[in-house]
Design a protein around this motif. Structure first.
Motif, PDB file in Angstrom:
ATOM      1  N   ALA A   1       0.856  -1.195   0.000  1.00  0.00           N
ATOM      2  CA  ALA A   1       0.000   0.000   0.000  1.00  0.00           C
ATOM      3  C   ALA A   1       0.887   1.238   0.000  1.00  0.00           C
ATOM      4  N   CYS A   2       0.921   1.939  -1.124  1.00  0.00           N
ATOM      5  CA  CYS A   2       1.777   3.118  -1.271  1.00  0.00           C
ATOM      6  C   CYS A   2       0.949   4.396  -1.174  1.00  0.00           C
ATOM      7  N   ALA A   3       1.459   5.354  -0.442  1.00  0.00           N
ATOM      8  CA  ALA A   3       0.830   6.675  -0.344  1.00  0.00           C
ATOM      9  C   ALA A   3       1.791   7.596   0.387  1.00  0.00           C
ATOM     10  N   ARG A   4       1.442   8.877   0.413  1.00  0.00           N
ATOM     11  CA  ARG A   4       2.304   9.832   1.121  1.00  0.00           C
ATOM     12  C   ARG A   4       2.025   9.824   2.620  1.00  0.00           C
ATOM     13  N   ARG A   5       0.756   9.581   3.000  1.00  0.00           N
ATOM     14  CA  ARG A   5       0.373   9.745   4.404  1.00  0.00           C
ATOM     15  C   ARG A   5       0.655   8.485   5.224  1.00  0.00           C
ATOM     16  N   LYS A   6       1.801   8.557   5.930  1.00  0.00           N
ATOM     17  CA  LYS A   6       2.306   7.409   6.687  1.00  0.00           C
ATOM     18  C   LYS A   6       1.322   6.947   7.769  1.00  0.00           C
ATOM     19  N   ASP A   7       0.713   7.920   8.456  1.00  0.00           N
ATOM     20  CA  ASP A   7      -0.188   7.565   9.562  1.00  0.00           C
ATOM     21  C   ASP A   7      -1.405   6.790   9.050  1.00  0.00           C
TER      22      ASP A   7
END
Ligand code: 8X3
Length: 251
Positions: A31-37
């Motif tokens: 699962a890739c995205a900018r928002r780590k949280d």
């Protein structure tokens, strides 16, 4: 057969719904995205079958380094779902923000292009893989204020078809999904700069598609027999259609 699936834009909306659906079907999802949280929360929900991976698809160096940066055991990506994308603004072209246009091109066009270029060589070498690109009905049907968003999605659709031209005869599949009105995601809130009331107005009085509907379509195309490729799939709720052509009359 359990697949290793990489989903961009996986922290919310379509991406999170696709991750949930595919993990539920026994696949493993990067699962890739900018928002780590947000990714961490999704990881907490879905367990070891989900690998949260912080990535900005507009960061060309990070995307190029991605295949090597994945942990051992996760590098043979079977499916790339190019979902990260956004629309910004609905002003007419002569008033639209040029910065918004650049952001849409960077994510919807360049980001998708770089992700594909990073992961396609491995798929071709293994003669196994599937690229699922999330385009839009806006790729084909213009609407006022759609300008660069629609044009960026037209790129996605045509890029998908051109990939097929290169991959014909290989076992690597490419599918272009073109959803229309879909509620239940951040799409319209992002488009209107966080104005939740204006975003809600887009769906007022409708029963739009849901992110889960899009995830069902992804699941379906992945599960088809290996010799079968869905080139394009256009999806609309029953409350939406593509006509009529507009004619503005005087008086
Ligand atoms: C989303 C559909 O109609 O808002 O891609 O462009 S639309």
């Amino acid at each position: 057969m359990s697949l290793t699936v990489l989903v961009t834009g996986a922290s919310a909306g379509f991406g999170a719904a696709i991750a949930r659906r595919l993990v539920g079907e026994g696949h493993r999802v990067i699962a890739c995205a900018r928002r780590k949280d947000r990714l961490a929360a999704l990881g907490g929900e879905l367990g070891n079958a989900l690998l949260p991976f912080t990535l900005d698809v507009t960061d060309g160096d990070a995307v190029a380094a991605l295949p090597e940066a994945l942990p051992a055991g996760w590098r043979e990506v079977d499916v790339l779902v190019n979902n990260a994308g956004l629309a910004l603004g609905l002003d007419p072209a002569w008033k639209a923000s040029l910065a918004d246009w650049d952001t849409m091109v960077a994510t919807n066009v360049s980001g998708l292009m770089h992700m594909t270029r990073a992961l396609l060589p491995g798929m071709v070498a293994r003669d196994r893989g599937h690229v699922v690109n999330i385009s839009s009905t806006a790729a084909l049907y213009p609407y006022p204020g759609g300008h660069v968003y629609g044009a960026s999605k037209a790129f996605v659709t045509q890029f998908s078809l051109n990939l097929r031209a290169d991959l014909v005869g290989s076992a690597v599949r490419v599918t272009d999904l073109e959803p229309g009105l879909v509620g239940g995601s951040e799409f319209s809130t992002v488009r209107f700069g966080g104005d939740a009331t204006r975003a809600a107005g887009v769906y007022a009085g409708t029963t739009p598609l849901s992110p889960e509907d899009i995830a069902a379509a992804v699941s379906w195309v992945l599960g088809l027999p290996a010799h079968m490729n869905v080139n394009r799939m256009e999806l609309m709720p029953t409350c939406q259609a593509s006509g009529p052509l507009a004619i503005k009359r005087q008086g």
